[in-house]
Design an enzyme around this catalytic site. Structure first.
Site, PDB file in Angstrom:
ATOM      1  N   GLU A  70       0.838  -1.201   0.000  1.00 11.59           N
ATOM      2  CA  GLU A  70       0.000   0.000   0.000  1.00 11.59           C
ATOM      3  C   GLU A  70       0.874   1.252   0.000  1.00 11.59           C
ATOM      4  O   GLU A  70       0.910   2.036   0.951  1.00 11.59           O
ATOM      5  CB  GLU A  70      -0.966  -0.056   1.183  1.00 11.59           C
ATOM      6  CG  GLU A  70      -1.930  -1.222   1.057  1.00 11.59           C
ATOM      7  CD  GLU A  70      -2.852  -1.406   2.243  1.00 11.59           C
ATOM      8  OE1 GLU A  70      -2.791  -0.581   3.183  1.00 11.59           O
ATOM      9  OE2 GLU A  70      -3.626  -2.365   2.241  1.00 11.59           O
ATOM     10  N   HIS A  73      -3.497   3.685   4.947  1.00 14.21           N
ATOM     11  CA  HIS A  73      -3.615   2.492   4.106  1.00 14.21           C
ATOM     12  C   HIS A  73      -3.952   2.890   2.674  1.00 14.21           C
ATOM     13  O   HIS A  73      -4.091   4.074   2.355  1.00 14.21           O
ATOM     14  CB  HIS A  73      -4.722   1.580   4.643  1.00 14.21           C
ATOM     15  CG  HIS A  73      -4.385   0.884   5.919  1.00 14.21           C
ATOM     16  ND1 HIS A  73      -4.067  -0.444   5.992  1.00 14.21           N
ATOM     17  CD2 HIS A  73      -4.316   1.353   7.199  1.00 14.21           C
ATOM     18  CE1 HIS A  73      -3.814  -0.782   7.247  1.00 14.21           C
ATOM     19  NE2 HIS A  73      -3.958   0.303   8.000  1.00 14.21           N
ATOM     20  N   GLU A 103      -7.951   5.420   4.106  1.00 15.02           N
ATOM     21  CA  GLU A 103      -7.765   4.573   2.925  1.00 15.02           C
ATOM     22  C   GLU A 103      -7.704   5.455   1.681  1.00 15.02           C
ATOM     23  O   GLU A 103      -8.626   6.213   1.406  1.00 15.02           O
ATOM     24  CB  GLU A 103      -8.925   3.585   2.791  1.00 15.02           C
ATOM     25  CG  GLU A 103      -9.099   2.632   3.956  1.00 15.02           C
ATOM     26  CD  GLU A 103      -8.283   1.364   3.803  1.00 15.02           C
ATOM     27  OE1 GLU A 103      -7.639   1.203   2.740  1.00 15.02           O
ATOM     28  OE2 GLU A 103      -8.285   0.540   4.737  1.00 15.02           O
TER      29      GLU A 103
END
Length: 669
Positions: free
Chosen positions: A410, A503, A576
């Site tokens: 990631e 992330h 995210e």
């Protein structure tokens, strides 16, 4: 014809060394080897033999008790079924998580207390601010000392640079590449032959992945222009095949090649929704200063036909293919392909060293060693705050904890972290205000071993570190154990107002957060949603508040977000960032690049400044945000209820139709 084949069985073939590791040190630091390492590379066992048995029992007991499992390849710290969860079930899950975590913490308090001496040693004020990993003597099981070999050259520096498509990249330095075969100092010195064909037998494309963060296990030539590629699973597992990063040489221009990566494991991908792979041409970098750019035509992502499982086993055993056409612009070019913009451990070390050497930044930035990974790599944390005259003034400051790269593939998380670090170490008025108001504790790379060897999700234990925050086993998951210990220590000394773990997401567009809903405390209800809403207002073309979720689920009880929330930090988030791009505003339908990710890191800091402001105007805005959140959540509840009724109605219609068919069949017979 197999033209490239490299599938190491252990991490000793992936030992990393950097220039920083040439520095001498007075202390001889032993590195811990992961499971499965070859005997001649094992480290001395400084513990008593009986500890080994108790450690094994403790690990087995912890794994049995944990309801979370890293085997779920489709689990990206979210749940696709969140929207249809019943609210009572959510509350029950939250209570179960709280009871479980409390029980674990109470049972293991003694173990944590015994380790306080080690934590104090690491965080003592007199400890060195920066000591690069040094070559050490590693004893084999026969008691002999094995000296580490000299440094190899670092991986290609160009991995750290990118630009918009068709936009020149300024000041692109070049760095030669050498075979990169080590995950830490020491280990195997043997490089296996991965190209089975000689130059006389084969004159096609030459593939290579033996460099930092590289991942390609096998390349098979089907025709002169069609190649099937196989990725390596995470070390010590048979799972997690998503990250790819490899090199191609001996290219021919004006020829259309087709690459098919045939052993991916996720059932869905943003490649089905317009995302394209990344390519870096060394000739273009030298001639036009072009960095990483999106590439590929005729892109498809699909389930392989030869997988014929039935029932529930379909998702577990199926494999998937990403296939695309590529046309090279130059003959004999050296080209790199990657799933996302690479950001390696060497890139991080270079960046941290530049901060430490800066005469201005080093006054308010302290770089220290959090712990060493299983492979002996340094896990750093950076403390950023304005120095004050007395300790009492320092105690009044609030603390912010941000971490990244617990999942190696990631890479957008590292670029967001870089943008954040650039901003708070900068010379702007906003950065100075942040440093005077807050103490930042930043852990830019929680899983350096996985990053170096090119893993997708796991560490060298074969486990997902973001499911191990309940762990009491310091030796197996050191970076997680020490991170949690650091958070506990901060809670005792300061008010920690926010925790965020960075992330990236492979199946959703935009950037969004997962938080923890405070249902049981009326005073804190919805307060965890204020910061994400403010972040959305600051970067409305990238950050989606509608995609944010605030559920506490049983399957996520081992994540950093939930464990830190259970320690009492209301604003505990996972942020995210999509591997793909944005579906919002003026950026709709465009890919994210490193500049976008870095901008998100800066926007995070700017939002913190607004969020922490206690002036009357800001307080009024906060109340306004709360009202807006309540309206949004009420609307969502109505929409969910309508959707549920619609599904029930559709299912009822289907049942009615089936009954009609059955009745018709009976009447006919």
């Amino acid at each position: 014809m197999v033209v490239f084949n490299y599938n190491p069985v252990s991490a000793v073939n992936y030992k990393k060394k950097s220039k920083a590791q040439n520095s001498s040190s007075d202390s001889d630091i032993s590195s811990s080897e992961s499971r499965g390492s070859s005997p001649d590379c094992s480290t001395p066992d400084r513990r008593k033999l009986k500890l080994k048995n108790s450690f094994t029992k403790m690990l087995a007991s912890l794994e049995r008790r944990s309801s979370s499992n890293s085997n779920d390849e489709y689990d990206e710290d979210d749940d696709e079924n969140d929207d249809v969860d019943d609210e009572n079930d959510d509350e029950m899950h939250a209570k179960t998580v709280e009871k479980t975590l409390t029980k674990v913490i109470e049972e293991k308090t003694e173990a944590d207390d015994n380790a306080n001496d080690d934590i104090d040693d690491i965080w003592a004020s007199q400890s060195p601010e920066y000591q690069p990993a040094t070559p050490t003597y590693i004893k084999s099981q026969f008691g002999k000392d094995i000296t580490t070999i000299k440094n190899k050259q670092k991986a290609l520096k160009s991995t750290a640079y990118t630009c918009l498509e068709d936009e020149p990249l300024p000041n692109l330095p070049t760095r030669p590449i050498a075979p990169f075969s080590r995950s830490a100092f020491g280990g195997s010195k043997i490089l296996m032959n991965c190209h089975p064909c000689s130059a006389e037998e084969y004159d096609g494309l030459e593939f290579e992945s033996r460099f930092e963060s590289g991942n390609l296990a096998k390349a098979v030539m089907i025709t002169q222009t069609y190649y099937e590629l196989h990725l390596r699973s995470d070390l010590y597992t048979s799972r997690s095949k998503q990250w790819f990063y490899f090199r191609v040489r001996r290219t021919r221009k004006n020829v259309i090649y087709r690459f098919s990566i045939v052993n991916l494991v996720k059932s869905d991908s943003l490649y089905n929704d317009g995302m394209r792979p990344l390519m870096y041409s060394t000739i273009n970098a030298k001639q036009t200063r072009e960095g990483w750019r999106r590439c590929g035509t005729n892109i498809a992502y699909y389930r392989n036909d030869d997988d014929t499982p039935t029932g529930e086993e379909e998702d577990e055993n199926s494999s998937y293919t990403l296939t695309f056409n590529i046309e090279f612009q130059h003959d004999n070019d050296t080209v790199y392909f990657a799933h996302s913009y690479p950001y390696t451990y060497s890139d991080l070390q270079d960046y941290l060293m530049s901060i430490q050497k800066d005469p201005v930044k080093s006054k308010f930035c302290k770089l220290r060693l959090l712990c060493r990974s299983l492979a002996g790599n340094n896990v750093y944390y950076l403390t950023v705050t304005a120095p004050v005259a007395d300790e009492e003034a320092m105690r009044k400051k609030k603390a912010i904890v941000v971490s990244a790269r617990v999942h190696p593939s990631e890479t957008p998380a590292s670029w967001m972290m870089k943008g954040l670090m650039d901003f708070i170490t900068g010379d702007t008025l906003a950065a100075k205000r942040l440093r005077h108001r807050f103490i930042f504790k930043l852990i830019p790379m929680l899983n350096p071993d996985g990053v170096i060897v090119g893993n997708t999700r796991n560490s060298l234990t074969g486990k997902d570190l973001n499911r191990q925050y309940r762990t009491v086993i310091r030796e197996t998951y050191p970076s997680i154990w020490y991170t949690k210990a650091m958070v506990k220590r901060l809670i005792d000394e300061y008010k920690v107002v926010l925790y965020c773990d960075m992330h990236a997401h492979s199946r959703k567009h935009n950037i969004f957060v997962y938080g923890c809903e405070n249902k049981r405390n009326p005073e804190k209800k919805l307060t965890e949603q204020v910061f994400p809403l403010m972040l959305h207002k600051n970067v409305a073309d990238k950050f989606s508040f509608e995609s944010c979720k605030f559920k506490v689920q049983r399957s996520k009880e081992g994540t950093g977000r939930i464990v830190v929330w259970m320690l009492g930090i209301t604003n505990s988030y996972t942020i995210e960032a999509s591997f793909g791009g944005s579906s919002l505003g003026s950026r709709k339908g465009t890919h994210f690049n490193t500049a976008d990710y870095e901008h998100m890191g800066r926007a995070f800091c700017e939002t913190l400044l607004d969020y922490g402001d206690d002036t009357p105007n800001k307080v009024k805005k906060m109340a306004k945000h709360m009202k807006q959140i309540k309206k949004i959540r009420k609307r969502e509840k109505r929409e969910k209820k309508a959707l549920k009724l619609k599904k029930m109605a559709e299912q009822g219609c289907i049942i009615d139709e089936k009954l009609k068919v059955k009745r018709t069949g009976k009447s006919v017979s």
